[in-house]
Design an enzyme around this catalytic site. Structure first.
Site, mmCIF file in Angstrom:
data_model
loop_
_atom_site.group_PDB
_atom_site.id
_atom_site.type_symbol
_atom_site.label_atom_id
_atom_site.label_comp_id
_atom_site.label_asym_id
_atom_site.label_seq_id
_atom_site.Cartn_x
_atom_site.Cartn_y
_atom_site.Cartn_z
ATOM 1 N N ARG A 2 5.231 -2.112 -1.086
ATOM 2 C CA ARG A 2 6.671 -1.823 -0.924
ATOM 3 C C ARG A 2 7.280 -1.402 -2.251
ATOM 4 O O ARG A 2 7.711 -2.212 -3.059
ATOM 5 C CB ARG A 2 7.387 -3.071 -0.384
ATOM 6 C CG ARG A 2 8.881 -2.944 -0.257
ATOM 7 C CD ARG A 2 9.316 -1.988 0.819
ATOM 8 N NE ARG A 2 8.947 -2.458 2.156
ATOM 9 C CZ ARG A 2 8.936 -1.650 3.225
ATOM 10 N NH1 ARG A 2 9.277 -0.383 3.129
ATOM 11 N NH2 ARG A 2 8.589 -2.142 4.405
ATOM 12 N N GLN A 57 3.252 3.983 11.824
ATOM 13 C CA GLN A 57 4.366 4.487 11.019
ATOM 14 C C GLN A 57 3.855 5.016 9.667
ATOM 15 O O GLN A 57 3.135 4.323 8.958
ATOM 16 C CB GLN A 57 5.363 3.335 10.819
ATOM 17 C CG GLN A 57 6.285 3.442 9.629
ATOM 18 C CD GLN A 57 7.701 3.846 10.015
ATOM 19 O OE1 GLN A 57 7.918 4.461 11.056
ATOM 20 N NE2 GLN A 57 8.655 3.502 9.190
ATOM 21 N N HIS A 82 6.813 9.173 -0.735
ATOM 22 C CA HIS A 82 7.908 8.263 -0.370
ATOM 23 C C HIS A 82 8.420 7.532 -1.624
ATOM 24 O O HIS A 82 8.298 6.306 -1.741
ATOM 25 C CB HIS A 82 7.344 7.269 0.655
ATOM 26 C CG HIS A 82 8.340 6.486 1.416
ATOM 27 N ND1 HIS A 82 9.346 5.769 0.811
ATOM 28 C CD2 HIS A 82 8.486 6.277 2.747
ATOM 29 C CE1 HIS A 82 10.055 5.160 1.747
ATOM 30 N NE2 HIS A 82 9.551 5.462 2.928
ATOM 31 N N ASP A 92 19.366 6.967 6.405
ATOM 32 C CA ASP A 92 17.990 7.353 6.726
ATOM 33 C C ASP A 92 18.030 8.770 7.300
ATOM 34 O O ASP A 92 18.141 8.963 8.499
ATOM 35 C CB ASP A 92 17.405 6.345 7.732
ATOM 36 C CG ASP A 92 15.902 6.511 7.926
ATOM 37 O OD1 ASP A 92 15.342 7.496 7.391
ATOM 38 O OD2 ASP A 92 15.302 5.677 8.625
ATOM 39 N N GLU A 137 12.559 11.406 -0.907
ATOM 40 C CA GLU A 137 11.155 11.661 -0.584
ATOM 41 C C GLU A 137 10.908 13.141 -0.313
ATOM 42 O O GLU A 137 11.405 13.680 0.676
ATOM 43 C CB GLU A 137 10.780 10.842 0.652
ATOM 44 C CG GLU A 137 11.234 9.388 0.573
ATOM 45 C CD GLU A 137 11.249 8.686 1.929
ATOM 46 O OE1 GLU A 137 10.495 9.067 2.825
ATOM 47 O OE2 GLU A 137 12.052 7.746 2.077
HETATM 48 O O1 G6P Z 1 8.926 0.187 6.212
HETATM 49 P P1 G6P Z 1 8.202 1.492 6.042
HETATM 50 O O2 G6P Z 1 7.223 1.765 7.140
HETATM 51 O O3 G6P Z 1 7.580 1.626 4.683
HETATM 52 O O4 G6P Z 1 9.301 2.626 6.138
HETATM 53 C C1 G6P Z 1 10.418 2.630 5.323
HETATM 54 C C2 G6P Z 1 11.325 3.827 5.643
HETATM 55 O O5 G6P Z 1 10.631 4.998 5.335
HETATM 56 C C3 G6P Z 1 11.331 6.236 5.504
HETATM 57 O O6 G6P Z 1 12.293 6.429 4.528
HETATM 58 C C4 G6P Z 1 11.890 6.366 6.893
HETATM 59 O O7 G6P Z 1 12.744 7.487 7.002
HETATM 60 C C5 G6P Z 1 12.596 5.111 7.325
HETATM 61 O O8 G6P Z 1 12.928 5.215 8.704
HETATM 62 C C6 G6P Z 1 11.749 3.869 7.100
HETATM 63 O O9 G6P Z 1 12.458 2.718 7.475
#
Ligand code: G6P
Length: 290
Positions: free
Chosen positions: A42, A60, A143, A188, A247
């Site tokens: 993180r 994700q 990111h 976001d 990002e």
């Molecule tokens: O918690 P993660 O999977 O690392 O994602 C963290 C964030 O990443 C990006 O910025 C997305 O646009 C967000 O929607 C998401 O919450």
């Protein structure tokens, strides 16, 4: 692995530290970050590949940020290689197990370079090495978590009047207002087809981050704010005040590669004193400078 002021983890191919001449950390990493599977680290610069966000069949942000990369001992030549820069080359290739989730063969080469002036450059080269003749399609993001003194003192310039897809409203499309972006709630947004240069001005620190990108048309801006921060186990309740993700990404129009084809996407970060944009934070000067 250490390179001057720069730390790169093989886990995720993940840059977790970038410092200036005074030894100040410029990237945010959560005090609750975990540096091992199954979660991505993180903070720093997670690599999102082959899927940005949750749109698609994969987890994700894809799997690249959760894999162990290797040192690439024999990278194909880079046209821009210059001897006075410190760099490290990493590579990610799928295992047979990986191909069950994403049935494609690829080589993802990441070069992390620290320029003589302290700039941090990340270059990704992704090649389709499928032998079954099949193309593949992906989305991508660096990111980046920037460290900021106080989010309410931060503004982002370069995205004014640009269209964005709002992740908080089902990716509905809107157009940004003419003013620089400031922060007072969760954000976001996926800005599409942005200029190649974006500035993040930290008024309190008198510091400006300049992000330049190539091959990455979009830019995501994210801050979870207080409620979402509390819901994230690997993020402190108040840490949202001290970070901002901007990002460099390819989201709206995914990239398709045929076998043998290669895509390249590059992000360059620099941190300069805000006096650099003399005339006090004049957007034109920040964006036209250098
Ligand atoms: O918690 P993660 O999977 O690392 O994602 C963290 C964030 O990443 C990006 O910025 C997305 O646009 C967000 O929607 C998401 O919450």
């Amino acid at each position: 692995m250490l390179h001057a002021a720069n730390v790169v983890y093989l886990y995720g191919g993940h840059v977790t530290s970038w410092k200036n001449d005074h030894g100040e950390e410029l990237l945010f990493v959560s005090s609750k970050a975990m540096f091992k599977p199954p979660k991505a680290i993180r903070g720093g610069i997670p690599i999102c590949f082959p899927q940005f966000g949750s749109h698609g069949s994969l987890e994700q942000h894809g799997f690249a940020r959760n894999k162990f990369w290797s040192i690439d001992t024999d990278p194909p030549p880079f046209p821009t290689t210059s001897s006075n820069k410190a760099f490290v080359d990493l590579i990610l290739k799928p295992t047979e197990e990986d191909m069950k989730t994403w049935p494609h063969s690829y080589e993802f080469r990441l070069r992390v370079t620290l320029g003589p002036g302290g700039d941090l450059m990340l270059t990704s080269r992704i090649r389709n090495t499928n032998t079954d003749g099949k193309p593949f399609t992906f989305t991508f993001a660096y990111h980046t978590y920037f460290s900021v003194s106080d989010i309410s003192e931060v503004r982002v310039e370069g995205l004014e009047t640009i269209d964005y897809l709002d992740n908080l409203q089902n990716r509905e499309r809107f157009t940004e207002q003419g003013d620089a972006i400031t922060f007072e709630a969760e954000v976001d947004k996926i800005y599409v087809s942005t200029p190649t240069k974006i500035a993040i001005l930290d008024h309190e620190k008198k510091r400006t981050f300049v992000l330049r990108k190539d091959g990455l048309p979009d830019a995501v801006v994210w801050n979870p704010w207080d409620k979402k921060a509390k819901a994230m186990p690997d993020f402190g309740d108040d840490e949202y005040k001290h970070m901002l993700c901007v990002e460099a990404a390819v989201v709206e129009k995914p990239i398709t590669l045929k076998p043998g084809e290669e895509w390249r996407g590059r992000q360059e970060l620099s941190a300069v004193p805000s006096s650099y944009c003399s005339g006090q934070l004049d957007p034109q000067r920040v964006l036209q400078g250098s």
